[in-house]
Write an enzyme that holds these catalytic residues in place. Structure first.
Site, PDB file in Angstrom:
ATOM      1  N   ASN A 161       0.812  -1.232   0.000  1.00 14.54           N
ATOM      2  CA  ASN A 161       0.000   0.000   0.000  1.00 14.54           C
ATOM      3  C   ASN A 161       0.837   1.271   0.000  1.00 14.54           C
ATOM      4  OD1 ASN A 161       0.720  -0.448   2.639  1.00 14.54           O
ATOM      5  ND2 ASN A 161      -1.250   0.143   3.506  1.00 14.54           N
ATOM      6  N   GLU A 262       4.458  -3.446  12.425  1.00 17.02           N
ATOM      7  CA  GLU A 262       3.398  -2.457  12.233  1.00 17.02           C
ATOM      8  C   GLU A 262       2.278  -3.211  11.534  1.00 17.02           C
ATOM      9  OE1 GLU A 262       1.016  -0.300  10.763  1.00 17.02           O
ATOM     10  OE2 GLU A 262       2.514   0.694   9.503  1.00 17.02           O
ATOM     11  N   CYS A 296      -3.271   1.491   6.720  1.00 13.70           N
ATOM     12  CA  CYS A 296      -3.553   0.920   8.038  1.00 13.70           C
ATOM     13  C   CYS A 296      -4.048   1.984   9.010  1.00 13.70           C
ATOM     14  CB  CYS A 296      -2.331   0.203   8.566  1.00 13.70           C
ATOM     15  SG  CYS A 296      -0.871   1.179   8.389  1.00 13.70           S
ATOM     16  N   GLU A 468       8.128   3.628  14.437  1.00 15.09           N
ATOM     17  CA  GLU A 468       8.944   4.011  13.287  1.00 15.09           C
ATOM     18  C   GLU A 468       8.873   5.525  13.133  1.00 15.09           C
ATOM     19  OE1 GLU A 468       7.190   1.394  10.182  1.00 15.09           O
ATOM     20  OE2 GLU A 468       9.062   0.299  10.365  1.00 15.09           O
TER      21      GLU A 468
END
Ligand code: ADP
Length: 488
Positions: A161, A262, A296, A468
């Site tokens: 994505n 993640e 997400c 991150e």
């Protein structure tokens, strides 16, 4: 005669189809087909690497590690900054590759290139600010010091994505900290990853420091497994589904690897009675329909307070009907193709399930053509619907009603996920109460856009481990080493 979008590349050398290992392009591999999700047409045949290639990459990274680790942070930063500059210089071509293989609107792809490059710049700077400690001693005859050292060879498994940003968000801190990296990009989007490798080579990154193993299907899983099982690989960073995250944790257990994960989200978006409704609608559009709902941190569930419910749903539906649906290359398109047929099927299933349970479709609701699903608004959503529990990962906005602040918090938290959440209110007390009570790693308050290299991105609960970006994003790539110096 169909014209491939890749014919418009200005720098045709950015179209790479071989895997990149130890500074060389592996031409002699099997190949798999990479297609344009919008048209189904083949774009390129790309290297389908296997377990043996993974072992080759691990050995190369292991051999390259000492020299990379022993460079100064400034030397590493110089190379990262050159790579950043090359990404920006070739932004149009990178965006073109991205829209071709991923489908997102070209303007969004351009935005992602800049976002992806920003991690190279940010961590080039952060790498120079890695500091150890001296600690007040417990014994006059001893001195206590702490070093922060590179963990070693790192692996990254990335999703489709964000074909560039999910790579640089992992690779930049690893390289800045002194670790080489092996990337296994998603099978749908290897062309961006390989173009990034070409730019890494032009930037002068030494062989073995950045490796890309494109792979499809069974090989993709085998390469992932080899990276997890290797004792040489000391850290794995993964962005993708919670389900695959669990598999990778299991595969990494025997070698006690450090993990940054993640994973999935199920973001709530809460609109209180006192919110600025126009601004909430604006935030909803940004957060829900970016990348056709395939991020997400996209909103999955809208919770709107009774007093403003009808106003909000009516206004949102009006704005959603105005969104331009079409091919990502067409000017002005805001919502483009979904990635593949299973994605379309899931969206369709969530919409029909919601309708069968009393949901009112106020906008969209149908597959227009190919993989173009209309941006959809569903009012009167209820907790028994699939979209209340599962990540739709598509352009569907189900809107639930609530009465009290406590009820909104309970509904928002009724999920095993905890990545992003959003709330709209003008009441400062409420903003703090709700933001503190939401079980998520990130909270957007009166905004639908939260991601930036400067801030820590990541989730709680089953949305992942670690952060991150930000100054924290380099921590996972560093080990603490305590030195106890006696005989003073
Ligand atoms: P999504 O649902 O977004 O496609 P996935 O979690 O399936 O996310 O995929 C994210 C990444 O994980 C991709 O690079 C994919 O190839 C990889 N992947 C998927 N399944 C496995 C597996 N069993 N082992 C290792 N990697 C996997």
């Amino acid at each position: 005669m169909n014209h491939s979008p890749l014919q418009n590349l200005r720098d045709r050398a950015l179209l790479k189809t071989a895997a990149y290992v130890n500074g060389a392009w592996l031409e002699q591999t099997q190949r798999f087909s990479v297609t344009d999700p919008a048209t189904g047409l083949e774009l390129a045949r790309v290297a389908d690497t296997d377990r043996g290639h993974a072992q080759q990459a691990i050995a190369a990274a292991g051999a390259a590690w000492p020299a990379w680790r022993d460079k100064t942070a400034k030397e590493r930063a110089t190379l990262l900054m050159r790579w950043n500059a090359l990404m920006l210089e070739h932004a149009d071509d990178l965006a073109l590759l991205m829209t071709a293989e991923q489908g997102k609107p070209l303007a969004e792809a351009r935005g992602e290139v800049a976002y992806a490059a920003s991690f190279l710049e940010w961590f080039a700077e952060e790498g120079r600010r890695v500091c150890g400690e001296t600690i007040a001693t417990h014994d006059p005859g001893k001195r206590l010091l702490v070093l922060r050292q590179a963990v070693g060879v790192c692996a990254a498994i990335t999703p489709w994505n964000f074909p560039l940003a999910m790579i640089t968000r992992k690779v930049a801190p690893a390289l800045a900290a002194g670790c080489p990296v092996i990337v296994k990009p998603a099978e749908q989007t290897p062309l961006c990853a390989l173009a990034l490798a070409e730019l890494a080579a032009r930037a002068g990154l030494p062989p073995g420091i950045f490796n890309v193993l494109s792979a499809d299907g069974a090989n993709s899983i085998a390469v992932g497994r080899a990276l997890c099982e290797s004792p040489v690989v000391r850290h794995l960073s993964f962005t993708g589904s919670t389900e695959v995250g669990r598999i990778l944790i299991r595969q990494c257990a025997p070698t006690i690897k450090k993990l940054s994960l993640e994973l999935g989200g199920n973001a709530p978006f809460i609109v209180f009675d006192d919110a600025d409704i126009e601004s909430a609608v604006e935030g909803a559009l940004i957060s829900k329909f970016r990348n056709a709902g395939q991020t997400c941190v996209c909103v999955n569930r809208f919770y709107v307070q009774e007093g403003v419910y009808e106003t909000f749903v009516t206004r949102l539906a009006e704005r959603v009907r105005e969104l331009r649906l079409g091919n990502g290359f067409d000017p002005g398109v805001q919502v483009a193709s979904l990635i593949d047929d299973p994605a379309v099927e899931k969206v369709r299933q969530h919409v029909s399930d919601a309708q069968s349970k009393g949901g009112r479709v106020l906008a969209g609701g149908r597959l227009r053509s190919g993989r173009l699903f209309e941006p959809t608004v569903i009012a009167d959503a209820s907790a028994d619907m699939l979209c209340a529990h599962e990540e739709t990962f598509g352009p569907v906005a189900p809107i639930f009603r609530f009465q009290s602040e406590a009820e909104a918090i309970a509904l928002a938290n009724a999920t095993e996920f905890g990545l992003a959440s959003y709330l709209y209110s003008r009441d400062i007390g409420r903003i703090f109460r709700v933001a503190e009570a939401l079980e998520s790693g990130m909270v957007g308050i009166n905004t639908g856009h939260i991601s930036t290299a400067e801030a820590p991105f990541g989730g709680v609960k089953q949305s992942g481990l670690g952060r991150e970006g930000s100054r924290h994003g380099i921590e996972d790539y560093l080990e603490l080493k305590y030195l106890c110096l006696g005989g003073i």
